[in-house]
Scaffold this active site. Structure first.
Site, short mmCIF file in Angstrom:
data_model
loop_
_atom_site.label_atom_id
_atom_site.label_comp_id
_atom_site.label_asym_id
_atom_site.label_seq_id
_atom_site.Cartn_x
_atom_site.Cartn_y
_atom_site.Cartn_z
N THR A 208 0.79 -1.09 0.11
CA THR A 208 -0.04 -0.11 0.00
C THR A 208 0.91 1.30 0.10
OG1 THR A 208 -1.82 -1.33 1.06
CG2 THR A 208 -1.78 1.35 1.25
N HIS A 211 2.31 1.59 -3.56
CA HIS A 211 1.28 2.13 -4.57
C HIS A 211 0.78 3.75 -4.22
CE1 HIS A 211 -2.49 1.60 -6.70
NE2 HIS A 211 -2.75 2.41 -6.02
N GLU A 212 0.77 4.12 -2.98
CA GLU A 212 0.42 5.32 -2.71
C GLU A 212 1.75 6.19 -3.17
OE1 GLU A 212 -2.42 5.89 -2.59
OE2 GLU A 212 -3.43 4.12 -1.97
N HIS A 215 1.57 7.11 -6.75
CA HIS A 215 0.89 8.45 -6.92
C HIS A 215 1.63 9.58 -6.58
CE1 HIS A 215 -2.57 6.03 -8.22
NE2 HIS A 215 -2.85 5.86 -6.82
N ASP A 231 -2.58 5.40 -18.98
CA ASP A 231 -1.93 5.73 -17.66
C ASP A 231 -0.54 6.74 -18.02
OD1 ASP A 231 -0.03 3.80 -18.99
OD2 ASP A 231 -0.20 2.77 -16.78
N THR A 236 3.55 -0.07 -20.27
CA THR A 236 2.39 -0.66 -19.62
C THR A 236 1.40 -1.17 -20.38
OG1 THR A 236 1.28 1.26 -18.87
CG2 THR A 236 3.00 0.30 -17.25
N GLN A 239 -5.29 -1.69 -20.36
CA GLN A 239 -6.27 -2.73 -19.85
C GLN A 239 -7.46 -2.19 -19.50
OE1 GLN A 239 -3.60 -3.98 -16.45
NE2 GLN A 239 -5.41 -3.38 -14.94
#
Length: 401
Positions: A208, A211-212, A215, A231, A236, A239
């Site tokens: 977590t 991931h954060e 950002h 994105d 990447t 999707q």
């Protein structure tokens, strides 16, 4: 109750910020142009100088369980750094062979802050007792006056708040361009790292925070927050939407066969044990964000705010005269003490459960470092007690291999 699916509040938070401050949207659009320009002029490099950034963990707790331990923080930092450096042990087993060559060592890492914004000694962890039962994306956790903890200067420190986020939120991060008073990431106290006693499955490996922070360095969700969205990262695959749990490879959507979604990416919504990589394109984007936005102060802050400090005679307390570096360390580290009239000291080092693992007398030459070797000890947080004729100094070191 325990959370079953990853809930990230970053996009909801971004929309809220931009509604409250309409100018922010154009500020971020301008930032995107500058980043694209930077990436064009600085094409992806597989290796570059390692970027080390001071991090502070603001633990805001309402009850003992939320006041996570120093060792929890240490294990979170260890996991976070391994993921950013592509040193995570599960990469080789969990990443499909076709995606492995695309994975990047981001050459970014975080060190525990050794000073607070005033220059006083710190262990990089603040602890604030609150009457607030749980927080949300409204930023109350970032204000002392609202039951949280005020930000440390965002130009020098990465701020990571740990608290109860209630409902279905695991965390949220602030994209570059936003307010200095709220800059940083927030993570739920229950979903950090199991090895530190603060991680509940399926979000128990520290991801977590990874991931954060993605950002925070301007990475979008891998599906571009739209049906077959963009994105802004070329390598990447497109999707359809977020993936949850642990999908079976290949999962083909948006005509992205034969390899399908890169659901092992940190910017998807899968369980911690199933996300294992950033791509080279994501690395390039994060490095560009660091070089073009309000993040740029973080590029040079570590020397002062994580590193060796040699302060002369200080009116400040004894702790300011002693530094330990590097922190985290792979096992060998230096204790630097500049205490007037002190030439010898006894050091005792304790592990996270309070057992003494090393005791010895050392000779201190003013301003010269003493090397200590804990390479034979397991990873985690260690407490160093330095007993001198002028008093006792306590420091912490994180060992990460």
């Amino acid at each position: 109750g325990e959370k079953k699916d990853r809930g990230c509040g970053s996009m909801e938070y971004k929309a809220m910020e931009e509604k409250a401050n309409p100018a922010l949207k154009s500020i971020r659009e301008q930032l995107e142009i500058e980043m694209q320009h930077y990436m064009k002029n600085n094409p992806a490099m597989s290796t570059q100088a390692l970027i080390t950034m001071p991090i502070v963990f603001h633990v805001v707790y309402n009850g003992a369980a939320e006041n996570v331990s120093d060792n929890c923080i240490a294990q979170t930092l260890i996991a976070l750094n391994k993921d950013f450096r592509k040193q995570n042990a599960d990469f080789a087993t969990k990443c499909p062979a076709v995606f492995q060559p695309m994975a990047a060592d981001c050459e970014m890492q975080f060190c525990m802050a050794t000073k607070d914004p005033t220059g006083a000694a710190s262990n990089g962890i603040t602890r604030t007792s609150t009457t607030v039962a749980s927080f949300s994306t409204n930023n109350a956790v970032k204000y002392t006056a609202q039951g949280g903890k005020d930000v440390w200067d965002r130009n020098k420190f990465v701020n990571l708040w740990v608290c109860d986020l209630g409902s279905s939120l695991l965390g949220y991060g602030q994209f570059p361009g936003g307010s200095a008073a709220t800059d940083g990431v927030v993570c739920h106290y229950k979903y950090l790292v199991q090895s530190g006693g603060c991680g509940a499955a399926p979000f128990e490996l520290g991801r977590t925070t990874v991931h954060e922070l993605g950002h925070f360095f301007n990475l979008r969700h891998i599906w571009g927050d739209a049906n077959c969205g963009d994105d802004q990262v070329a390598d990447t695959p497109t999707q359809q939407g977020s993936n949850f749990g642990c999908p079976t490879f290949p999962k083909v959507t948006c005509s992205n066969g034969p390899n399908g979604d890169m659901h092992v990416n940190y910017m998807d919504y899968v369980d911690d044990k199933c996300m294992v990589m950033f791509t080279a394109g994501q690395k390039t984007r994060m490095v560009a964000a660091l070089n073009t936005s309000t993040r740029s102060g973080l590029l040079t802050s570590a020397a002062t705010n994580c590193g060796a400090t040699s302060i002369g005679i200080s009116e400040n307390y004894l702790s300011d005269l002693v530094s330990v570096f590097p922190n985290p360390s792979s096992g060998v580290f230096t204790i630097n003490a500049s205490i007037p009239n002190v030439s010898t000291a006894d050091i005792i080092i304790y592990n996270a459960i309070g057992e003494a693992v090393l005791e010895k007398r050392i000779t201190i030459k003013y301003g010269n470092g003493v090397e200590v070797d804990l390479t034979d000890k397991p990873e985690g947080m260690y407490l160093i007690k330095l007993k001198t004729s002028e008093g006792v100094v306590t420091k912490q070191i994180v060992i990460s291999k």
